[in-house]
Structure formats: structure tokens, C-alpha cells
Design a protein around this motif. Structure first.
Motif, short mmCIF file in Angstrom:
data_model
loop_
_atom_site.label_atom_id
_atom_site.label_comp_id
_atom_site.label_asym_id
_atom_site.label_seq_id
_atom_site.Cartn_x
_atom_site.Cartn_y
_atom_site.Cartn_z
N GLY A 75 0.82 -1.21 0.00
CA GLY A 75 0.00 0.00 0.00
C GLY A 75 0.85 1.26 0.00
O GLY A 75 2.09 1.20 0.01
N GLY A 76 0.17 2.39 -0.01
CA GLY A 76 0.88 3.66 -0.06
C GLY A 76 1.59 4.04 1.23
O GLY A 76 2.50 4.87 1.22
N THR A 77 1.17 3.42 2.35
CA THR A 77 1.81 3.74 3.63
C THR A 77 2.42 2.52 4.31
O THR A 77 3.27 2.66 5.19
CB THR A 77 0.81 4.37 4.60
N LYS A 78 1.99 1.31 3.91
CA LYS A 78 2.48 0.10 4.57
C LYS A 78 2.42 -1.10 3.64
O LYS A 78 1.70 -1.09 2.64
CB LYS A 78 1.66 -0.18 5.84
N MET A 79 3.17 -2.12 4.01
CA MET A 79 3.11 -3.42 3.33
C MET A 79 2.79 -4.47 4.39
O MET A 79 3.47 -4.55 5.42
CB MET A 79 4.43 -3.76 2.64
N LEU A 80 1.73 -5.24 4.14
CA LEU A 80 1.34 -6.32 5.05
C LEU A 80 1.66 -7.65 4.41
O LEU A 80 1.29 -7.91 3.26
CB LEU A 80 -0.16 -6.23 5.36
N MET A 81 2.35 -8.51 5.14
CA MET A 81 2.69 -9.86 4.69
C MET A 81 2.07 -10.85 5.66
O MET A 81 2.17 -10.66 6.88
CB MET A 81 4.21 -10.03 4.64
N LEU A 82 1.44 -11.90 5.15
CA LEU A 82 0.79 -12.84 6.06
C LEU A 82 0.78 -14.26 5.53
O LEU A 82 0.85 -14.51 4.33
CB LEU A 82 -0.64 -12.39 6.37
N TYR A 83 0.69 -15.18 6.51
CA TYR A 83 0.51 -16.60 6.24
C TYR A 83 -0.60 -17.09 7.16
O TYR A 83 -0.46 -17.05 8.38
CB TYR A 83 1.80 -17.38 6.50
N VAL A 92 5.11 -3.44 7.61
CA VAL A 92 6.27 -2.54 7.54
C VAL A 92 5.86 -1.28 6.78
O VAL A 92 4.96 -1.32 5.94
CB VAL A 92 7.48 -3.21 6.84
N PRO A 93 6.49 -0.14 7.06
CA PRO A 93 6.13 1.10 6.35
C PRO A 93 6.64 1.10 4.92
O PRO A 93 7.64 0.47 4.59
CB PRO A 93 6.82 2.18 7.18
N THR A 94 5.91 1.82 4.06
CA THR A 94 6.34 1.99 2.67
C THR A 94 6.47 3.49 2.39
O THR A 94 7.37 4.14 2.88
CB THR A 94 5.35 1.31 1.70
N GLY A 95 5.57 4.03 1.59
CA GLY A 95 5.64 5.45 1.23
C GLY A 95 5.74 5.62 -0.27
O GLY A 95 6.12 4.70 -1.00
N ARG A 96 5.40 6.79 -0.73
CA ARG A 96 5.37 7.07 -2.17
C ARG A 96 6.72 6.85 -2.84
O ARG A 96 6.80 6.43 -3.99
CB ARG A 96 4.88 8.50 -2.41
N MET A 108 -11.16 -5.91 7.29
CA MET A 108 -10.70 -4.68 6.65
C MET A 108 -9.18 -4.61 6.53
O MET A 108 -8.63 -4.24 5.50
CB MET A 108 -11.21 -3.47 7.43
N LYS A 109 -8.47 -4.99 7.59
CA LYS A 109 -7.03 -4.81 7.62
C LYS A 109 -6.29 -5.79 6.71
O LYS A 109 -5.20 -5.50 6.22
CB LYS A 109 -6.50 -4.96 9.05
N ARG A 110 -6.89 -6.96 6.46
CA ARG A 110 -6.18 -8.01 5.72
C ARG A 110 -6.78 -8.30 4.35
O ARG A 110 -6.32 -9.19 3.65
CB ARG A 110 -6.16 -9.30 6.54
#
Length: 276
Positions: A11-19, A30-34, A262-264
Motif C-alpha cells: 500500500g501507499g503507507t504500509k506493506m502487510l505480509m501474512l501466512y 512494515v512502512p512503505t511510502g510514495r 478490513m485490515k487483511r
């Protein structure tokens, strides 16, 4: 033999990784950003995978932008440096990686909760606005996989023709407000008139986008997710607008719902993509 798949939402502000596991999720945000470079995203993904008690059999990645046939990012206005990146870059020969537009990934996650013959539309109001449609189990992709770019769709305004991203997306909204999301929430809680007016205007245009989707696709359910949709007053104004401008028979036949998770939502859809 059990296969192990990982879902990722960039995403524009974060990256979510899941199993997903039987007892919940192994996950990391973790944070991302433009200006986040692909090298940073790959390093974070590799670090997460190294912490898992198995080697992955595949990774699905939800991408904010135009994705070509699940392999290449063509355009990402949310994380521009992703343009041109391939799944092979992240997999590096170790496991297959498949890309999917983030809202189309969200559709895969949500459609699983409805009958197979349902028409399910998902609109994500986050940094930008995006749309995905599952029509009786088939994901609407268009001839090149780009269908659903609602954020780039345009409408006329007193200031001229603008996109729904510009009018209702969270990125432009925060630029106009001149503050962070938390600060905007605080201003809305205080009843700040300028903040309330901004949200009402954005919500009104989002409601017009909802009206267009209901008229074009006649969905059984319209799922609305994304952080921008959580600003107090945004969805209230959107629903008021949609109710006023949608043909009554179509509006009565369409349930507006929130995502089950919503979050996942996009990460789960990416996981479903690679699992399939």
C-alpha cells in the motif's frame, strides 16, 4: 503434501505480509511510502520469509496500480517506483510470484463469503479509489487486465474535469487538509468546520462513484473498504448521495457492506490468488 503460500498487500503507507494458520495469522507490517523503492520491499519480504518455519511454495502480491497478466506492474500512482517491476524480481527463481491489482485481490477475498452466482463489487477508498467486480464467480479483468480503474475515471466539477482519485481519495484529501490522518481524525472529532467540509465534499463525490458502479454493474452487494472510508462523515455523505441519485430498483437490490477483515482484505485476496 502441504503447500505453503504467502499473501502480500503493498500500500501507499504500509506493506502487510501474512501466512494463514489454523490458529490465526503469522504476519508482519512494515512502512512503505510514495518513494519506497522495490529493493526495500524485496528486502522486507525476504526478511519475513526467513522468519517462517518453511520455504514458501508461492507468493501472491496485491499491487496498487495496473498489473499486466499477473507478472508486471505497468503503472502505480501510489508507489510509482514499482512501475516495470516483475514477479520474478521478488521470487528470484526461488518460488513463483503472482501480482494482482489490490482491489481485485480484495474482490477474491470478499466474493468467497457470498453465493457463487452473486455479483460482488468492491470499492477501496484508500490513498486512491479503486474498483473490482466478481460477476457470478468470474473476476472482471478487461482485455489487458486493467478493468476497474475507478480512480482514473473522471467527472465534471466547478474547477473542471477531475478524477475520482483527486476528488475522493485519501492522498489528495490529506494534501488539502495539510495534516496527517490522525490529525484529520482529531479535527473531525472537534467539529472543525473546514475539516468537516472537506470530508463532506469527498464523501459526496465518492457517493457519485458508488452510484455509477451500481448503475453499470447492478451488483447484489457493494463492499466498501479502505482507510479513507473510515473518516467520520465520509460514508454517511456517500450513502446519502448514492441514495439520492441511484435508480430506486437498483439501489434496493444492492446491499452496501463493509469488508469481513478490513485490515487483511487485499493480502488475503493475494493469498487466495497464489493458492489457486
Amino acid at each position: 503434501m502441504t503447500k505453503h503460500y504467502v499473501g502480500v498487500d503493498i500500500g501507499g503507507t504500509k506493506m502487510l505480509m501474512l501466512y494463514p494458520t489454523e490458529n490465526g495469522y503469522i504476519e508482519k507490517k512494515v512502512p512503505t511510502g510514495r518513494d519506497c523503492p522495490p529493493q526495500q520491499l524485496k528486502a522486507e519480504l525476504d526478511a519475513f520469509l526467513a522468519e517462517l518455519p518453511f520455504a514458501p511454495d508461492g507468493v501472491g502480491m496485491a499491487i496498487p496500480g495496473l498489473v499486466d497478466d499477473g507478472h508486471t506492474v505497468r503503472i502505480s500512482n501510489v508507489v510509482p517506483l514499482l512501475a516495470g517491476v516483475t514477479g520474478e524480481y521478488f521470487g528470484a527463481g526461488r518460488f513463483p510470484v503472482r501480482f494482482l491489482n489490490d482491489v481485485k485481490a480484495a474482490v477474491l477475498a470478499e466474493a468467497a463469503h457470498y453465493p457463487a452466482d452473486a455479483v460482488v463489487a468492491v470499492i477501496m477508498a484508500g490513498t486512491g479509489i479503486a474498483l473490482g467486480i466478481s460477476d457470478k464467480g468470474e473476476l472482471s479483468a478487461g482485455s489487458h487486465g486493467f478493468a476497474g480503474e475507478l480512480g482514473f475515471s473522471v467527472t465534471d466539477t466547478p474547477e473542471g474535469v477531475q478524477t475520482f482519485d483527486q476528488l475522493a481519495g485519501g492522498g489528495p484529501l490529506l494534501q488539502q487538509a495539510g495534516c496527517t490522518p490522525q490529525e484529520l481524525h482529531e479535527r473531525l472529532a472537534r467539529g472543525d468546520r473546514a475539516a468537516v467540509a472537506l470530508i463532506e465534499r469527498a464523501g459526496m463525490y465518492f457517493g457519485l462513484a458508488m452510484t455509477n458502479i451500481m448503475h453499470l454493474f447492478d451488483p447484489d452487494v457493494l463492499v466498501v473498504g479502505g482507510s479513507t472510508s473510515t473518516y467520520p462523515g465520509y460514508m454517511e455523505k456517500a450513502l446519502e448521495t448514492a441514495d439520492a441519485h441511484t435508480l430506486p430498483d437498483i439501489r434496493r437490490g444492492c446491499t452496501v457492506a463493509r469488508p469481513r477483515d478490513m485490515k487483511r482484505i487485499a493480502a488475503l485476496g493475494a493469498w487466495e490468488l497464489i493458492r489457486r
